[in-house]
Write an enzyme that holds these catalytic residues in place. Structure first.
Site, mmCIF file in Angstrom:
data_model
loop_
_atom_site.group_PDB
_atom_site.id
_atom_site.type_symbol
_atom_site.label_atom_id
_atom_site.label_comp_id
_atom_site.label_asym_id
_atom_site.label_seq_id
_atom_site.Cartn_x
_atom_site.Cartn_y
_atom_site.Cartn_z
ATOM 1 N N PHE A 44 -7.780 1.809 11.687
ATOM 2 C CA PHE A 44 -6.382 2.456 12.307
ATOM 3 C C PHE A 44 -6.862 2.936 13.794
ATOM 4 C CE2 PHE A 44 -2.653 4.976 12.082
ATOM 5 C CZ PHE A 44 -1.898 4.387 11.583
ATOM 6 N N ARG B 138 -7.970 -1.505 8.849
ATOM 7 C CA ARG B 138 -8.936 -0.784 8.521
ATOM 8 C C ARG B 138 -9.745 -0.184 9.383
ATOM 9 N NH1 ARG B 138 -13.368 -3.599 4.299
ATOM 10 N NH2 ARG B 138 -14.018 -1.551 3.682
ATOM 11 N N GLU C 137 -12.804 3.093 5.631
ATOM 12 C CA GLU C 137 -12.762 2.797 7.017
ATOM 13 C C GLU C 137 -14.038 3.007 7.775
ATOM 14 O OE1 GLU C 137 -8.261 3.124 8.393
ATOM 15 O OE2 GLU C 137 -9.320 4.912 7.709
ATOM 16 N N GLU D 135 0.861 -1.704 4.551
ATOM 17 C CA GLU D 135 1.089 -0.282 4.547
ATOM 18 C C GLU D 135 2.518 -0.108 5.143
ATOM 19 O OE1 GLU D 135 -0.023 3.864 6.846
ATOM 20 O OE2 GLU D 135 -1.341 2.193 6.871
ATOM 21 N N ARG E 22 -5.240 8.003 17.069
ATOM 22 C CA ARG E 22 -6.446 7.936 16.337
ATOM 23 C C ARG E 22 -7.528 7.265 17.180
ATOM 24 N NH1 ARG E 22 -8.847 8.493 11.008
ATOM 25 N NH2 ARG E 22 -6.851 9.328 10.364
ATOM 26 N N ALA F 11 -5.867 5.482 5.421
ATOM 27 C CA ALA F 11 -6.820 6.474 6.208
ATOM 28 C C ALA F 11 -7.922 6.782 5.490
ATOM 29 C CB ALA F 11 -6.024 7.339 6.629
ATOM 30 N N GLN G 164 0.889 -1.104 0.019
ATOM 31 C CA GLN G 164 0.137 -0.076 0.157
ATOM 32 C C GLN G 164 0.844 1.208 0.157
ATOM 33 O OE1 GLN G 164 -2.685 -2.224 3.282
ATOM 34 N NE2 GLN G 164 -3.176 0.160 3.005
ATOM 35 N N PHE H 116 -5.945 -3.834 3.483
ATOM 36 C CA PHE H 116 -6.651 -3.458 4.700
ATOM 37 C C PHE H 116 -5.659 -3.121 5.931
ATOM 38 C CE2 PHE H 116 -8.805 -7.371 2.833
ATOM 39 C CZ PHE H 116 -9.986 -6.895 2.630
#
Length: 825
Positions: free
Chosen positions: A386, A384, A755, A274, A352, A553, A239, A270
Site C-alpha cells: 500500500f 500489498r 505486507e 479492497e 503511506r 493494511a 476484501q 492482494f
C-alpha cells in the site's frame, strides 16, 4: 526449497505441510502454551483440505438460482474523449441479450469512489481510459453477454481528446487527483539546505519503478439476488464487504440495511479487491434490481486487466548529502505516483509511501514531497504494501548509490544509517521507533547468511568470470502496522457456543488464502481450551457484523483476532462463573484445557458444562469489539503516531547474471523476519516466502506496457504479463522467524505478516545492481530500471561498458536505480 535449520521459530522442512503438535521451541520459549496450546503452533489452514481437493467454494461456485442472468461490460475504446452516445439498439438485438444499461439507468448515485466521489460506475459524458465501462449487457449466458459487450468498439460514439499517459507528463501539466503532500523535518529552520550545502558528498538523481498487477487467481466476480421487501443479497469476492454494502445502497438510493453482502473466501486479493470490487457489485446489483432476477458478473482475465487498477508506479527525484561514512546528513525526495484517472485510494497510498521513505534509517534533515498524478489509465489502487514498498525503495537505492560512490560495502553504509536506540530514533512524521531491533536482526542475518565470506567469494568469482557476474545484497525492513485513517482501526466479532460444545465464529475480516480464519479459530480455541476442530469460522456477512473495515493494511489478525478474543473471553467468564456457582469455588480458579473444564477436584467435558449452562439459561453467545489504541494522525501536517507498532525483517540475496543475454537466476535467499510471537509459524512463513517471491516479481519481471498513442494496456493477459513461477524460487531459500514478542499487547504478542515481507526482495534488485556494477569494477552506478527485465539488465550493462571508467558522473535515467552523482564543490 531447502529451509535453514535454525534453533528458534524455523519453518518445518516443508513449510506447506504444517505440524499439529507444539514444536520444541514453542514449549521452551512459551511455557504457558504447553499441554494443549492452540496458538504458537501450526495446525493446517482451515480450508487446506478443500483447496487441494477442489471443494473450496468461491463466489462463482455458488449454485445459480433459477432464472439467473449473466452480465458483461462494454468498454471504452478511447483513452480520453467526450462520450457522444451508444448505439444501444444494435447491442439489444444481439442473440441472448435481455437488457442493456447505461449511466442513465442508475437510480441514484453513479459513483463507486471509496474516498473522493470521482469514479463513475458507468461512464457518463467523459471517457477516461481504454477499458472504462460504458454500458452493461445482461444476457442468458456469459458467452452471449461478452459477445454483445465486445461491440463497444463499434457502437460507442465519442470525440477523441488528448490523453495523458505517464505520471511525468501529468506532473509537468499539474494534473493531480488530490492536492500535493509535503513533509519536512529538520534540526532547525533552514537546517536541511545548510546540511546539504555543507555535506562532504552529494548525489542527485531520478528513479522509477513500475506498477504491478495483483493477478489474483480468482478474478473479480459478483452475484446479486433480489430479496423480499426491496432487499438485495450480493455474493462478492471482496476484501471489504461493508464498503460493497455502502456503494450498492448509495447507487440504488437505499438504506444500508436493505443490502446484504457475503464473502466466504477469495482466491486471492492482494488489495485489488479492497475498493475496486465495488464497480462489479454495483453493476450486478443494478441489473438484478432493474430486472428483478439474479444476475452474475464475472470478468474475463483480459477485461479484469483492462478495467481494474493495480500497484501505483512511482517516479522519484532526489538529492542527498552525506559524510565520508555514508551517513545521510540531508535528504530531499519527490514521490510521484501514477494514480490513474481517479483518486481511489491514492491519497492513503501516497501518505503511506511518505511514511516509509525512512524505511529503517535515521534521516536528521529531510523533506518529502508526494504527488498523485492523474493519467488516462486505469485507476490504481491498493496492493500489498500500500505505498510502503514504493516509499522505502527509493532510499534503499540511494544508500546503494552512496556506497558505490564511496567505495564502501552497501551493508556498511546501511548499518551507519539505521535508527538508534535512545537517540536518533524518531521518524520524519514524529513517531518514535521504541521497539527497535533493526541492528540486532541485521547482525543475526549477516552471521547466519555468512555475508562477509560470501561477499569475498562473489568478488573472487567476478574477477575470474568475464561473462557471468554474481551480485549480493542485504537489506532491512521496518514497516508500520495500522490503517493510516485512525477510525478504520476497529473490528467486531460474534462467537456462538452451541449446546453440543461446538463453536461458531463470525468476524468482519475476509479470508483470501492468508489464513485469517485459521488464526482467529486458533485464538478462540486457545481461550476456550478446545481442540482446533471444535471451532469453525463462517462467511463474512454484513448482516452479522456491521460497519467492518477492509481486510487490509496487514491488520486482519490484529483486529479480528482481538475482537474474537474479546467475545470468547466473555463466554469463558460466563461459563466459569456458572461452574463456580454449580460446583463451588471461585470463577478465577476454573481451568479450560484440552476440551475439559476443571474446578477444584471436579473435571467434566466442556460440552457437558455447556449443556448444563444452556439448561440453566446462561447466554452462550457474545459479541466482541476491539479498537487499536494509541493511533493518531494529522493529515494536514502529515505528523502523528499512525502505527501501533513496527514489524522488522531483513533478507540477503545472491544472484547470477549472464551479461550476454540479460538472463539471471536467484541462487540463494536468506530471510529473517519478525512476526512477533507467531500465532501460526507455518502460515507466517508461507506469507513471508510468498511476499518475497511476489515482490521479486514486481521488481524484476512484471512489466506493464501501454501503447504510447492509443493508451491501450498491451500486457493484459498471462501471455504478455509474466508473474513468478515455482521455477523462479531459489534452490536455497532459508526462512526463519525472528524471536521478538511484540512490545505492544497485540493478540498473543504476535505481529502482522501480510505486507512487511514484500519489501524483503529489495535485496534481489540490489543484488542485480551489484552484479551489473561488477562489469565496470564497481566504479559506476548502473542505470538499472525496474522491473529489471533481461532487456533492462542489458541496457544497464551497455551503459556501464560505454561509460568512461574514470568518471563518477552518470546521466540521469528514468530507471529504478539510476542516479546522477555530483561531488560537493
Amino acid at each position: 526449497m531447502n529451509k535453514a535449520v535454525e534453533p528458534l521459530h524455523t519453518a518445518p522442512a516443508m513449510s506447506g505441510f504444517a505440524r499439529h503438535d507444539a514444536p520444541a521451541w514453542a514449549e521452551a520459549e512459551w511455557p504457558a502454551l504447553r499441554d494443549g496450546a492452540r496458538v504458537g503452533v501450526s495446525p493446517p489452514h482451515e480450508s487446506a483440505h478443500l483447496h487441494v481437493s477442489g471443494e473450496a467454494a468461491y463466489t462463482d461456485d455458488t449454485p445459480e438460482l433459477h432464472g439467473t442472468l449473466h452480465a458483461a461490460l462494454g468498454l471504452s475504446p478511447l483513452a480520453h474523449g467526450t462520450l457522444l452516445g451508444v448505439d444501444l439498439e444494435r447491442v439489444r438485438t444481439q442473440p441472448g441479450v435481455v437488457a442493456v444499461f447505461t449511466a442513465a439507468d442508475i437510480p441514484a448515485v453513479n459513483d463507486c469512489g471509496p474516498v473522493v466521489h470521482d469514479d463513475p460506475i458507468l461512464a457518463a459524458g467523459e471517457l477516461r481510459f481504454v477499458g472504462q465501462p460504458v454500458f452493461l449487457v445482461v444476457a442468458t449466458t456469459q458467452v452471449l453477454a461478452r459477445r454483445a459487450a465486445a461491440l463497444a468498439r463499434d457502437v460507442v460514439r465519442a470525440e477523441a481528446l488528448p490523453a495523458v499517459l505517464t505520471a511525468r507528463e501529468a506532473h509537468a501539466q499539474g494534473h493531480y487527483v488530490l492536492p500535493p503532500m509535503h513533509l519536512r523535518r529538520e534540526a532547525s529552520p533552514g537546517a536541511l539546505e545548510q546540511a546539504m550545502a555543507a555535506a562532504p558528498h552529494r548525489l542527485q538523481g531520478s528513479l522509477s519503478v513500475g506498477g504491478q498487477e495483483q493477478f489474483y487467481l480468482e478474478g473479480q466476480v459478483a452475484y446479486a439476488m433480489p430479496t423480499e421487501n426491496a432487499g438485495m443479497r450480493v455474493l462478492c469476492s471482496t476484501q471489504h464487504p461493508s464498503e460493497m454494502q455502502h456503494v450498492v445502497a448509495h447507487m440504488l438510493g437505499w438504506l444500508q440495511h436493505q443490502v446484504q453482502v457475503e464473502c466466504r473466501r477469495m482466491g486471492g486479493g492482494f488489495g485489488g479487491k479492497e475498493s475496486q470490487s465495488a464497480q462489479f457489485a454495483c453493476c450486478a446489483a443494478l441489473a438484478a434490481h432493474k430486472l428483478q432476477r439474479p444476475v452474475k458478473l464475472r470478468l474475463d482475465r483480459d477485461d479484469d486487466f483492462l478495467i481494474t487498477g493495480r500497484r501505483h508506479g512511482f517516479e522519484y527525484d532526489y538529492a542527498v548529502g552525506f559524510d565520508d561514512d555514508g551517513r545521510i546528513l540531508a535528504y530531499e525526495v519527490t514521490l510521484l505516483a501514477d494514480a490513474g484517472h481517479s483518486a481511489d485510494l491514492s491519497g492513503a497510498v501516497v501518505t503511506r509511501a511518505i511514511c516509509h521513505v525512512d524505511n529503517a534509517y535515521w534521516l536528521p534533515n529531510v523533506a518529502i514531497h508526494g504527488y498523485a498524478a492523474r493519467t488516462n489509465t486505469q485507476s490504481n489502487t491498493a496492493f500489498r504494501g500500500f505505498g510502503g514498498p514504493q516509499g522505502a525503495l527509493v532510499t534503499e537505492c540511494v544508500l546503494d548509490s552512496i556506497a558505490r560512490k564511496l567505495g564502501h560495502d552497501p551493508l556498511q553504509v546501511r548499518r551507519a544509517n539505521v535508527y538508534g536506540i535512545g537517540r536518533n530514533n524518531h521518524t520524519p512524521y514524529g513517531q518514535g521507533v521504541t521497539d527497535n531491533v533493526i541492528a540486532a536482526l541485521v547482525d543475526q542475518l549477516a552471521t547466519s547468511a555468512d555475508y562477509d565470506a560470501r561477499r569475498a567469494a562473489v568478488a573472487r568469482f567476478n574477477a575470474g568470470s568475464p561473462v557471468l557476474k554474481k551480485g549480493l545484497a542485504l537489506t532491512p525492513v521496518k514497516f508500520g502496522i495500522s490503517f493510516n485513517v485512525p477510525h478504520l482501526n476497529q473490528a467486531g466479532a460474534l462467537v456462538h457456543i452451541y449446546a453440543d460444545g461446538s463453536v461458531l465464529v463470525n468476524h468482519g475480516g475476509t479470508e483470501m488464502g492468508q489464513g485469517l480464519n485459521t488464526k482467529v479459530a486458533q485464538v478462540v480455541a486457545q481461550e476456550l481450551g478446545l481442540d482446533f476442530g471444535s471451532v469453525r469460522c463462517s462467511a463474512t456477512d454484513t448482516h452479522k457484523v456491521a460497519n467492518t473495515s477492509a481486510t487490509a493494511a496487514s491488520t486482519g489478525a490484529d483486529l479480528n483476532g482481538m475482537a474474537a478474543l474479546d467475545a470468547a473471553s466473555t463466554l469463558r467468564q460466563r461459563l466459569a462463573t456458572f461452574a463456580a456457582e454449580r460446583y463451588g469455588g471461585r470463577a478465577e480458579a476454573v481451568h479450560f484445557r484440552a476440551g475439559q473444564v476443571r474446578i477444584g477436584t471436579t473435571t467434566l467435558p466442556f460440552a457437558s458444562l455447556v449443556r448444563k449452562a444452556y439448561e440453566a439459561r446462561v447466554q452462550l453467545w457474545s459479541d466482541g469489539f476491539y479498537v487499536t489504541p494509541d493511533v493518531r494522525w494529522d493529515p494536514k501536517t502529515l505528523t502523528g503516531h499512525p502505527f501501533y507498532y513496527f514489524a522488522y525483517g531483513a533478507a540477503a540475496s545472491e544472484v547470477l547474471v549472464d551479461t550476454l543475454t540479460g538472463e539471471w537466476r536467484l541462487l540463494r535467499a536468506d530471510i529473517l523476519h519478525d512476526a512477533g510471537r507467531s500465532l501460526n509459524p507455518a502460515i507466517d512463513i508461507g506469507q513471508v516466502e510468498g511476499a518475497f517471491i511476489q515482490g521479486m516479481g514486481w521488481l524484476t519481471m512484471e512489466e506493464l506496457v501501454w501503447h504510447p498513442k492509443t493508451g491501450l494496456l498491451l500486457t493484459h493477459a498471462p501471455s504478455t504479463y509474466k508473474i513468478p513461477t515455482a521455477n523462479d524460487c531459489p534452490a536455497a531459500l532459508h526462512t526463519t522467524l525472528f524471536d521478538n514478542p511484540n512490545a505492544q499487547p497485540t493478540i498473543h504478542r504476535s505481529k502482522a505478516v501480510g505486507e512487511p515481507p514484500l519489501l524483503l526482495p529489495f535485496s534481489v534488485l540490489l543484488a542485480l545492481r551489484d552484479a551489473i556494477a561488477a562489469v565496470g569494477d564497481h566504479r559506476l552506478d548502473p542505470p538499472l530500471r525496474a522491473p529489471a527485465t533481461p532487456e533492462a539488465i542489458l541496457d544497464a550493462i551497455e551503459a556501464v561498458r560505454a561509460a568512461e571508467p574514470a568518471t563518477q558522473l552518470v546521466a540521469p535515467v528514468a530507471g529504478a536505480c539510476a542516479s546522477t552523482s555530483t561531488d560537493a564543490v
